[in-house]
Enzyme design. Structure first.
Site, PDB file in Angstrom:
ATOM      1  N   ASP A 244      -4.711 -71.649 -22.352  1.00 22.44           N
ATOM      2  CA  ASP A 244      -3.568 -72.307 -21.705  1.00 22.44           C
ATOM      3  C   ASP A 244      -3.137 -71.406 -20.545  1.00 22.44           C
ATOM      4  OD1 ASP A 244      -1.261 -73.856 -21.157  1.00 22.44           O
ATOM      5  OD2 ASP A 244      -1.107 -74.468 -23.247  1.00 22.44           O
ATOM      6  N   HIS A 270      -5.129 -71.930 -17.757  1.00 20.99           N
ATOM      7  CA  HIS A 270      -4.486 -72.949 -16.937  1.00 20.99           C
ATOM      8  C   HIS A 270      -3.755 -72.363 -15.733  1.00 20.99           C
ATOM      9  CE1 HIS A 270      -4.592 -75.964 -20.552  1.00 20.99           C
ATOM     10  NE2 HIS A 270      -5.771 -75.478 -20.238  1.00 20.99           N
TER      11      HIS A 270
END
Ligand code: NAG
Ligand code: NAG
Ligand code: NAG
Length: 414
Positions: A244, A270
């Site tokens: 993430d 991310h």
């Protein structure tokens, strides 16, 4: 006399420069941390080591560290007291026992999914600590991919609750630091956290230096470093690959400001994010010397009218990206179904010396022309064939589709 006068003038000018030119960063002068001396050194046995480690931490002299010197240590949740540090030596690994009952915060939801996702305590907690830290060239492994005790699933794969409308996993964060001052994380390798790796709340003075985070890209919600409502933060010389946000700066309970993210390397993840929770405002942030190689997003500021606030005084400089789908993504409609009346504002965002070596989508998605996204570009080079989307945004300066080269250096420059 004259010489003294010149030295005095120089000092005044230097201080003025520090206050006025570099105020968008950690206001402390941060240098490479030094590992503290050990108060005791522990060797691994094969059993549950929670009590041994916790007792050693509780009886360690302030200013010193409990050293895990060699072997694999299995433990449940630990609390690092004020002034004390944990040192995981190069021959040692500290593994989080994957038993949800050990982390449960009394609601018996840890290890299940529900609407809230707040049922577990963290593996390592600091709360109200001053001068504590985690050091050493060893590894802390959250075992997020291991089967949970008494269940047939891993933390990362726990089954959805068929009765709940919203499913959020109740899993432990690896390191939670709350209401603390002058905390250092140095050299340590963190992997396989069941949830976020490092999260802080209202912590003032945080140095994360030379650490490695190495977790699979498929591991859900495994943010790397999340400073929340925190100030005077430096994240430097780290290598972060995860599933993430590599870094996510948030402001849920208090403002986040004076944050420096310097000379880091991001692999999968991310990206370098601010948001989506920015209700109390995020400002005075410098991201400099960053390489992103294979993240889904690059430089991202995300929010929505449910979690909005002001993001301002953000400078990105000396950034190099490769194989990044969304190299720049400024988005006020993150999670488009979540709406409220907290309108986000993104102002005074500067991109300087940014190179993007592969084509991607650049998005500036504001909400209204009365409060557009305000960004400035200097020396921005992107790849030919990239897509540029701009809505309710005022972008000054220039950029060029002339990026060349195939690889980035390790710290942002080619
Ligand atoms: C941040 O650091 C500066 C310089 O050391 C200090 O004056 C200031 O009080 C710190 N801010 C917080 C919120 O601790
Ligand atoms: C740490 O702070 C967060 C709020 O940011 C809170 O939700 C959490 O319960 C706190 N944890 C501890 C151990 O105090
Ligand atoms: C923009 O932010 C920088 C810090 O990045 C700050 O020094 C400057 O004063 C800000 N400018 C405006 C107009 O707010």
């Amino acid at each position: 006399m004259l010489e003294q006068y010149y030295i005095w003038c120089l000092a005044v000018v230097t201080i003025w420069l520090q206050v006025h030119v570099v105020s968008a960063r950690d206001l402390r002068i941060v240098t490479e941390p030094k590992t503290p001396q050990s108060c005791t050194a522990l060797k691994a046995t094969s059993g549950d080591e929670t009590k041994n480690i916790q007792n050693a931490l509780d009886s360690c002299t302030r200013g010193k560290a409990v050293e895990l010197s060699s072997g694999t240590f299995y433990s449940g949740p630990l609390t690092i007291p004020s002034g004390v540090s944990l040192l995981v030596g190069s021959g040692a690994t500290l593994k989080a026992l994957p038993d949800p009952t050990l982390y449960d915060l009394a609601s018996k939801t840890c290890g299940t999914q529900d609407q809230y996702g707040v049922g577990c305590k963290a593996f390592i907690t600091m709360h109200g600590a001053t001068g504590s830290g985690i050091y050493g060239k060893g590894t802390i492994d959250g075992q997020g991919g291991e089967e949970m005790t008494g269940k047939n699933e891993a933390w990362w794969k726990m089954p959805a609750n068929t009765n709940a409308k919203v499913n959020v996993r109740n899993a432990p964060r690896l390191i939670q630091i709350n209401d603390s001052i002058d905390i250092i994380l140095y050299q340590i390798t963190l992997k396989n956290s069941p949830l976020y790796h490092i999260a802080t709340s209202e912590t003032y003075g945080l140095t994360v230096w030379g650490i490695t985070i190495d977790t699979p890209s498929s591991a859900p919600n495994t943010d790397g470093v999340d400073p929340m409502g925190s100030q005077n933060v430096t994240i430097a010389h780290c290598s972060i690959s995860t599933g993430d946000d590599n870094v996510a700066i948030k402001a849920i309970t208090a403002p986040s400001r004076h944050i420096s993210v310097l000379n880091n390397h991001f692999g999968t993840g991310h990206g370098m994010s601010i948001g989506s929770e920015i209700t109390y405002g995020a400002s005075d942030i410098t991201v400099s010397g960053l390489t992103l190689d294979g993240t889904t997003n690059g430089l991202r500021i995300k929010s929505n009218t449910f979690r909005g606030g002001l993001v301002t005084g953000v400078t990105y400089s000396d950034v190099c990206m490769r194989s990044v789908k969304n190299p720049i993504l400024l988005n006020m409609e993150y999670g488009s179904n979540i709406v409220g009346n907290l309108t986000p504002e993104f102002r005074n965002i500067t991109f300087t010396n940014v190179k993007v070596l592969t084509s991607g989508t650049f998005t500036f998605d504001g909400l209204s022309d009365s409060k557009p996204i305000e960004a400035t570009m200097k020396d921005v080079h992107i790849k030919k064939g990239s897509k540029w989307i701009s809505k309710h945004a005022k972008i000054s300066g220039t950029w060029a589709e002339d990026a060349t080269g195939r690889v980035c250096g390790t710290t942002g420059n080619e």
